[in-house]
Enzyme design. Structure first.
Site, short mmCIF file in Angstrom:
data_model
loop_
_atom_site.label_atom_id
_atom_site.label_comp_id
_atom_site.label_asym_id
_atom_site.label_seq_id
_atom_site.Cartn_x
_atom_site.Cartn_y
_atom_site.Cartn_z
CE1 TYR A 1 -30.19 -7.00 -9.01
CE2 TYR A 1 -28.66 -5.96 -10.17
CZ TYR A 1 -28.80 -6.44 -9.14
OH TYR A 1 -28.05 -6.03 -7.86
N GLY B 1 -29.05 -6.99 -5.32
CA GLY B 1 -28.54 -8.05 -4.89
C GLY B 1 -29.53 -9.32 -4.44
#
Length: 514
Positions: free
Chosen positions: A48, A55
């Site tokens: 990530y 997000g």
């Protein structure tokens, strides 16, 4: 567990005493080792914020040729704050907090990110960071993006009292804008550093205000010629709360040498009043005078808890994901969530509202001749009816305290989902810290008016020479800035002067240093 990089005392010295951060003392080797591990680990994995969007956009993988652009994009796209800029002290504290996070060596940033941030701190380069923008999860994204924007040479900074382009100030100082390596954009913008920095500044001022409140409690009891057993060790030890006992200990130290306080055993326990039916002097003072250890004790304990939480957060890795080179893993979670800071700041805010309320009630005692029975109305040393004394000063203190009471509503409970409901529960921690800052400023104003009134009451009774030496010193300091008032005069300059005095001195640290 890693040794803390910064203590709150270190931060205080950097903010207020001109201390700089020694780059050679920082664990930059650990930061570099973490960076090198992440560089190898991320080569063939989906992680990530390194090769995915941010997000709700995390479901989209980003092509390798755009990975640096991805990091610049989060900085530029999130620099969307609004409102007045944070003051330089809060910005500097936030930068120290951000450095504290990166120095945990759990973020995977290149050491140059830490080096440049420390240069900003040491050289007094303050990024433009607006007050509004953070929901407190993923930390202070918007405000930290403004900080990061200046590190890459964009945006504005406050430097030597002027707002200037960040790139220009970097050139003046011989510094290069930060280059993106792997995840510097995400690591610089993700976390609780702004709310932590504001909270730390709040902590220092709140602790000082508590000490001034303790000193005021002794002084007003001297004015009232109270019996001193309300601060006795035996009475306060009978209730097991450390905060109450701490306040009583401080009061006893401040009261040493007082010729104004009375001894109950000398006056009421000697059998000389066996036939007395009415006592002119109050057997027990009003609660705002007598119960100060019990009122201020919980405030002392609240601030002790807040201090611990702030120091822990200052030395925590509060971004996401967390890089663990020891275990050889990258861990995804929510260390950026600001609940710890938000809850503590609400508690501090409520405690300081209570402190302001106590000061306002003590001020009312001094102003109200039918309550105190020993002072002229409104401490008026002029002609009653013609002159007004400190009457209007009480209006200011009352209205300011009322605003504090309105602001006392907890902000921690005000979560609003956003970010496509990815951030479905948030802390609002930075808003909480800013509201707490407002309450502290208000409390300083109320306390300044109280101290002017304490000095005026002392002159009304002509007892300056009989005060405890610690309070006599404060009386002299107040009178240097605010002379005794007989004829009516504007007080706004004097209130400001005493407010600045209270912000820069601490009566209990003064007696501890002797």
């Amino acid at each position: 567990m890693q040794t803390p990089v910064f203590s709150l005392e270190d931060v205080s010295s950097i903010l207020y005493s001109g201390k700089t951060i020694d780059m050679a003392s920082l664990p930059l080797d650990d930061v570099e080792a973490c960076y090198e591990f992440l560089k190898k680990f991320a080569a063939d994995k989906v992680i990530y914020g390194i090769n995915t969007g941010f997000g709700p956009m995390a479901q989209w993988r980003v092509d390798d040729k755009h990975l640096k652009d991805l990091q610049y994009n989060i900085i530029r796209s999130h620099a969307t704050g609004a409102g007045a800029p944070l003051d330089d002290t809060c910005v500097k504290a936030a930068m120290i907090a951000r450095a504290g996070t990166l120095l945990q060596a759990r973020s995977g940033v290149h050491p140059d990110a830490v080096r440049l941030l420390v240069q900003f701190i040491n050289r007094g380069i303050f990024p433009f960071i607006p007050e509004h923008g953070s929901v407190g999860a993923s930390g202070d994204l918007v405000q930290l993006a403004h900080m990061a924007l200046t590190l890459i040479g964009e945006g504005q900074v406050h430097y030597k009292g002027q707002w200037r382009d960040a790139g220009e100030v970097l050139r003046i100082n011989g510094l290069q804008p930060l280059q993106i390596h792997i995840r510097e954009g995400l690591s610089l913008t993700n976390g609780t550093s702004v709310m932590t920095g504001i909270g730390i500044v709040n902590q220092f001022m709140a602790e000082r205000l508590l000490d001034w409140s303790i000193a005021a409690a002794v002084w007003i009891n001297e004015i009232a010629s109270s019996y001193d057993d309300m601060m006795s060790e035996e009475l306060n030890a009978a209730r097991r709360h450390e905060g109450q006992q701490h306040v009583a200990r401080c009061m006893r130290k401040l009261a040493q040498g007082s010729q104004c306080l009375r001894k109950r055993q000398h006056e009421l326990y000697d059998s000389s009043h066996r036939d007395t039916t009415t006592f002119e002097h109050k057997v027990q003072a009003y609660y705002s005078l007598r119960c100060t250890p019990q009122i201020l004790g919980p405030i002392a304990e609240t601030l002790a808890c807040s201090r611990r939480v702030l120091e822990e957060e200052l030395n925590s890795a509060c971004d996401n994901p967390i890089v663990d080179p020891v275990a050889g893993d990258v861990l995804h979670g929510g260390n950026f969530h600001g609940d710890y800071i938000s809850l503590e700041q609400d508690k501090v805010k409520i405690a300081l509202v209570r402190l302001a309320m106590t000061a306002e009630r003590q001020l009312n005692y001094l102003m109200h001749d039918r309550i105190n029975g020993i002072l002229p109305p409104f401490l008026n040393m002029g002609t009653l009816g013609l002159n007004y004394g400190m009457q209007a000063c009480q209006f200011t203190a009352t209205s300011t305290t009322a605003e504090c009471q309105t602001l006392a509503m907890p902000n921690y409970v005000h979560s609003i989902p956003n970010n496509n409901d990815n951030q479905d529960i948030v802390s609002m921690g930075t808003n909480t810290a800013l509201l707490t800052k407002r309450v502290i400023e208000n409390c300083c104003q109320v306390m300044a008016i109280l101290y002017i009134a304490l000095a005026q009451a002392t002159d009304c009774l002509d007892i300056a020479a009989q005060l405890a030496p610690a309070n006599r010193k404060t009386y002299d300091e107040v009178r240097e800035r605010c002379p005794k008032t007989v004829d009516d005069t504007p007080f706004y300059r004097e209130i400001d002067s005493i407010e600045q005095y209270l912000k820069s001195h601490d009566p209990i640290k003064d007696i501890q240093a002797q």
